[in-house]
Design an enzyme around this catalytic site. Structure first.
Site, PDB file in Angstrom:
ATOM      1  N   ASP A 124       0.803  -1.229   0.000  1.00  0.00           N
ATOM      2  CA  ASP A 124       0.000   0.000   0.000  1.00  0.00           C
ATOM      3  C   ASP A 124       0.833   1.274   0.000  1.00  0.00           C
ATOM      4  O   ASP A 124       0.407   2.303   0.539  1.00  0.00           O
ATOM      5  CB  ASP A 124      -0.968   0.029   1.205  1.00  0.00           C
ATOM      6  N   LYS A 135       1.815   2.237  -5.045  1.00  0.00           N
ATOM      7  CA  LYS A 135       2.346   1.692  -6.311  1.00  0.00           C
ATOM      8  C   LYS A 135       1.412   1.989  -7.485  1.00  0.00           C
ATOM      9  O   LYS A 135       1.860   2.332  -8.572  1.00  0.00           O
ATOM     10  CB  LYS A 135       2.539   0.161  -6.194  1.00  0.00           C
ATOM     11  N   GLY A 175      -4.569  -4.230  -3.789  1.00  0.00           N
ATOM     12  CA  GLY A 175      -5.569  -3.189  -4.042  1.00  0.00           C
ATOM     13  C   GLY A 175      -4.803  -1.954  -4.441  1.00  0.00           C
ATOM     14  O   GLY A 175      -4.144  -1.343  -3.605  1.00  0.00           O
ATOM     15  N   HIS A 176      -4.813  -1.633  -5.724  1.00  0.00           N
ATOM     16  CA  HIS A 176      -4.018  -0.508  -6.227  1.00  0.00           C
ATOM     17  C   HIS A 176      -4.951   0.621  -6.663  1.00  0.00           C
ATOM     18  O   HIS A 176      -5.824   0.416  -7.503  1.00  0.00           O
ATOM     19  CB  HIS A 176      -3.146  -0.965  -7.398  1.00  0.00           C
ATOM     20  N   GLN A 183       1.860  -6.001  -3.381  1.00  0.00           N
ATOM     21  CA  GLN A 183       2.315  -6.109  -1.985  1.00  0.00           C
ATOM     22  C   GLN A 183       3.606  -5.292  -1.787  1.00  0.00           C
ATOM     23  O   GLN A 183       3.822  -4.332  -2.496  1.00  0.00           O
ATOM     24  CB  GLN A 183       2.526  -7.576  -1.575  1.00  0.00           C
TER      25      GLN A 183
HETATM   26  P1  GDP Z   1      -0.805   0.374  -3.529  1.00  0.00           P
HETATM   27  O1  GDP Z   1      -1.388  -0.899  -3.038  1.00  0.00           O
HETATM   28  O2  GDP Z   1       0.670   0.462  -3.281  1.00  0.00           O
HETATM   29  O3  GDP Z   1      -1.147   0.684  -4.951  1.00  0.00           O
HETATM   30  O4  GDP Z   1      -1.444   1.529  -2.639  1.00  0.00           O
HETATM   31  P2  GDP Z   1      -3.012   1.680  -2.245  1.00  0.00           P
HETATM   32  O5  GDP Z   1      -3.745   2.183  -3.410  1.00  0.00           O
HETATM   33  O6  GDP Z   1      -3.521   0.449  -1.587  1.00  0.00           O
HETATM   34  O7  GDP Z   1      -2.905   2.751  -1.082  1.00  0.00           O
HETATM   35  C1  GDP Z   1      -2.344   3.991  -1.294  1.00  0.00           C
HETATM   36  C2  GDP Z   1      -3.384   5.062  -0.930  1.00  0.00           C
HETATM   37  O8  GDP Z   1      -2.738   6.304  -0.854  1.00  0.00           O
HETATM   38  C3  GDP Z   1      -4.458   5.213  -1.972  1.00  0.00           C
HETATM   39  O9  GDP Z   1      -5.658   5.580  -1.336  1.00  0.00           O
HETATM   40  C4  GDP Z   1      -3.944   6.351  -2.854  1.00  0.00           C
HETATM   41  O10 GDP Z   1      -4.970   7.051  -3.510  1.00  0.00           O
HETATM   42  C5  GDP Z   1      -3.271   7.210  -1.815  1.00  0.00           C
HETATM   43  N1  GDP Z   1      -2.103   7.988  -2.272  1.00  0.00           N
HETATM   44  C6  GDP Z   1      -1.144   7.641  -3.152  1.00  0.00           C
HETATM   45  N2  GDP Z   1      -0.195   8.590  -3.191  1.00  0.00           N
HETATM   46  C7  GDP Z   1      -0.554   9.540  -2.327  1.00  0.00           C
HETATM   47  C8  GDP Z   1       0.042  10.776  -1.880  1.00  0.00           C
HETATM   48  O11 GDP Z   1       1.114  11.179  -2.317  1.00  0.00           O
HETATM   49  N3  GDP Z   1      -0.653  11.491  -0.935  1.00  0.00           N
HETATM   50  C9  GDP Z   1      -1.843  11.080  -0.430  1.00  0.00           C
HETATM   51  N4  GDP Z   1      -2.441  11.837   0.482  1.00  0.00           N
HETATM   52  N5  GDP Z   1      -2.429   9.937  -0.830  1.00  0.00           N
HETATM   53  C10 GDP Z   1      -1.783   9.175  -1.748  1.00  0.00           C
HETATM   54  P1  IMO Z   2      -0.936  -4.129  -2.252  1.00  0.00           P
HETATM   55  O1  IMO Z   2      -0.532  -4.684  -3.593  1.00  0.00           O
HETATM   56  C1  IMO Z   2      -0.906  -4.542   2.081  1.00  0.00           C
HETATM   57  C2  IMO Z   2      -0.914  -8.605   3.685  1.00  0.00           C
HETATM   58  C3  IMO Z   2      -2.155  -9.012   4.453  1.00  0.00           C
HETATM   59  C4  IMO Z   2      -1.543  -9.972   5.446  1.00  0.00           C
HETATM   60  C5  IMO Z   2      -0.474 -10.683   4.614  1.00  0.00           C
HETATM   61  C6  IMO Z   2      -0.921 -12.013   4.031  1.00  0.00           C
HETATM   62  O2  IMO Z   2      -2.240  -3.425  -2.267  1.00  0.00           O
HETATM   63  O3  IMO Z   2       0.168  -3.348  -1.647  1.00  0.00           O
HETATM   64  P2  IMO Z   2      -2.525 -12.667   2.009  1.00  0.00           P
HETATM   65  O4  IMO Z   2      -3.962 -12.365   1.777  1.00  0.00           O
HETATM   66  O5  IMO Z   2      -1.611 -12.181   0.954  1.00  0.00           O
HETATM   67  O6  IMO Z   2      -2.277 -14.111   2.348  1.00  0.00           O
HETATM   68  O7  IMO Z   2      -2.165 -11.869   3.374  1.00  0.00           O
HETATM   69  O8  IMO Z   2      -0.139  -9.796   3.563  1.00  0.00           O
HETATM   70  N1  IMO Z   2      -1.145  -8.098   2.325  1.00  0.00           N
HETATM   71  C7  IMO Z   2      -1.097  -6.807   1.987  1.00  0.00           C
HETATM   72  N2  IMO Z   2      -0.921  -5.719   2.739  1.00  0.00           N
HETATM   73  N3  IMO Z   2      -1.035  -4.418   0.755  1.00  0.00           N
HETATM   74  C8  IMO Z   2      -1.195  -5.505  -0.025  1.00  0.00           C
HETATM   75  O9  IMO Z   2      -1.199  -5.449  -1.378  1.00  0.00           O
HETATM   76  C9  IMO Z   2      -1.282  -6.767   0.594  1.00  0.00           C
HETATM   77  N4  IMO Z   2      -1.453  -8.025   0.137  1.00  0.00           N
HETATM   78  C10 IMO Z   2      -1.355  -8.830   1.198  1.00  0.00           C
HETATM   79  O10 IMO Z   2      -2.755  -7.907   5.069  1.00  0.00           O
HETATM   80  O11 IMO Z   2      -0.887  -9.261   6.462  1.00  0.00           O
HETATM   81 MG    MG Z   3      -2.912  -1.553  -1.801  1.00  0.00          MG
END
Ligand code: GDP
Ligand code: IMO
Ligand code: MG
Length: 424
Positions: free
Chosen positions: A12, A15, A39-40, A224
């Site tokens: 998270d 990416k 979840g991207h 991840q």
């Molecule tokens: P990922 O799994 O690495 O793609 O990240 P996620 O989408 O799960 O979580 C990142 C969260 O941070 C999302 O809600 C994005 O919209 C938000 N986000 C990304 N970059 C920034 C930033 O520079 N500032 C803020 N405030 N939010 C951001």
């Molecule tokens: P993105 O791509 C954050 C974590 C879960 C748990 C562990 C194992 O959005 O960054 P799993 O379901 O893979 O067997 O869970 O890994 N986890 C993540 N945490 N971002 C993710 O993906 C994750 N994918 C798995 O919360 O701790």
């Molecule tokens: Mg994510």
């Protein structure tokens, strides 16, 4: 030019946003590991996309999207994603390529994920319940695995599902007192998955090598984060794939030598969802401030994310194993309004200081962080478009991260939108 983007923390990191931005200069975006546990988020203007299996590049209509061999594909999720993008005017027809060798997540994997977690009780991993671990376990075990190619031969698949379901029913009934699953009902579902997904299924290794040979530019999208890597993360509190960039060659069939640039994504602080040690965690007002200001709730499960200070020991480690050339630091804006900021620069283990990250979860649970404390800034950053316009303390914070990780920070996020990004 081929690049690979991976998370350097526990996932998270942002990416999705970075991939979306860099995809503009790419022809193909490739997911090479993980599954619908990811979840991207991509935000373009007022439109928000939360993608679990489709590469983040898919929101750009002119880009080819590949789901490579080591991804575990949940057919229900990917069909939903394809249909939901189509409803928003974005078609994947002719530009989505799913590997015939990718393994398939089916209902019994998700059931087993839940059973196992319930059985572990307070020692649970805290998985996303998307069936990831059980599907990868079946892949490694080989005898009871279903791959995308199996959707191309329904007669054979029917017999295979019968064998698998008989085995799983015996196992689940004995271990978890579970109701039996119907192989026939599962086969009916698989028939409809096959209808929708066979047209997208190909040999993606051939496709990627031919494309690279023809001079196409490929962007590899990690899921991840490296600290969740099965072999190099904080086992057992990890996911079941090689989530670091080390998984990219094995997962896609493209050697790392063909990648020109490895970009590691971090947040300006640290978050983690699920269980496991987290040395710089702030289970207090600071953590709560970051969670609320940064909207730190899971994209896949909605769970509140655990929040803490930036950990330079952890990121130095993941940047080293990941062969990282440059860091993209997201969420710098979220730190505005905190009077004093801390960065973990070393660990103390049994009174001894170290700057090398112990991935062993038991050792990691014993470390104490040694912090560098620096002044924060009041000014909100979300309207800033140039690095030089950032408050001095924010610039100094970025430069301290560079010093402690020995990597340049070349991309900085000051908000969730595509446009809220600074380049250096
Ligand atoms: P990922 O799994 O690495 O793609 O990240 P996620 O989408 O799960 O979580 C990142 C969260 O941070 C999302 O809600 C994005 O919209 C938000 N986000 C990304 N970059 C920034 C930033 O520079 N500032 C803020 N405030 N939010 C951001
Ligand atoms: P993105 O791509 C954050 C974590 C879960 C748990 C562990 C194992 O959005 O960054 P799993 O379901 O893979 O067997 O869970 O890994 N986890 C993540 N945490 N971002 C993710 O993906 C994750 N994918 C798995 O919360 O701790
Ligand atoms: Mg994510």
């Amino acid at each position: 030019m081929n690049s690979c983007i991976t998370g350097l923390q526990w996932g998270d990191e942002g990416k999705g946003k970075v991939v979306d931005i860099l995809a503009e200069q790419s022809d193909i975006v490739v997911r090479y590991s993980g599954g619908a546990n990811a979840g991207h988020t991509v935000i373009i203007g007022d439109e928000r996309f939360a993608l679990h299996l489709l590469p983040s590049g898919s929101v750009r209509p002119d880009i080819d999207c590949v789901i490579a061999n080591a991804v575990v594909v949940d057919p229900e999720t990917i069909i939903k994603e394809i249909e939901s993008l189509a409803e928003r005017g974005i078609s994947l027809d002719g530009r989505l390529f799913i590997s015939e060798n990718a393994h398939v997540v089916l209902d019994y994997h998700k059931a087993e994920d839940k059973f196992r977690e319930e059985a572990l009780g307070k020692n649970k991993i805290g998985t996303t319940a998307r069936g990831i671990g059980p599907c990868y376990a079946d892949k490694v075990g080989r005898s009871y695995a279903v791959r995308m190619a199996d959707f191309g031969n329904l007669e054979k698949l029917k017999a295979k599902l019968q064998t698998i379901v008989d085995y799983k029913n015996k196992l689940f009934s004995a271990l978890y007192n579970a109701e039996p699953i119907s192989a026939d009902a599962l086969f009916e579902k698989c028939k409809s998955y096959a209808d929708k997904l066979v047209p997208f299924t190909i040999d993606t290794t051939e496709f990627l090598h031919k494309s690279i040979g023809a001079g196409k530019s490929v962007l590899f999208e990690g899921a991840q984060g490296a600290l969740l890597d099965l072999d190099h993360g904080t086992f057992p509190f990890v996911t079941s794939s090689n989530a670091s960039s080390l998984g990219m060659p094995a997962g896609s069939g493209v050697p790392a030598r063909l990648v020109d640039k490895f970009i590691g994504v971090v947040k300006a602080y640290t978050t983690r969802v699920g269980g496991g040690p987290f040395p710089s965690e702030q289970d207090n007002d600071i953590g709560q401030y970051i969670r609320e200001k940064g909207h730190e709730y899971g994209t896949t499960t909605g769970r509140p994310r655990r929040c803490g200070w930036f950990d330079a020991v952890a990121v130095s480690y993941t940047a080293t194993i990941g062969s990282i050339d440059a860091i993209a630091m997201m969420h710098l804006d979220t730190l505005a309004g905190i009077e004093e900021l801390k960065i973990c620069k070393a660990y103390k283990i049994n009174g001894k200081e170290t700057t090398f990250f112990p991935a062993n979860a038991e050792k990691l649970s014993l470390v104490e962080c040694v912090y560098e404390t620096v002044p924060g800034w009041e000014q909100e950053l979300d309207q800033i478009s140039d690095f030089d316009d950032l408050p001095l303390n924010a610039r100094n914070y970025v430069m301290l991260v560079e010093e402690l990780t020995a990597k340049p920070v070349t991309i900085i996020g000051v908000g969730p939108k595509r446009s809220q990004t600074l380049f250096r």
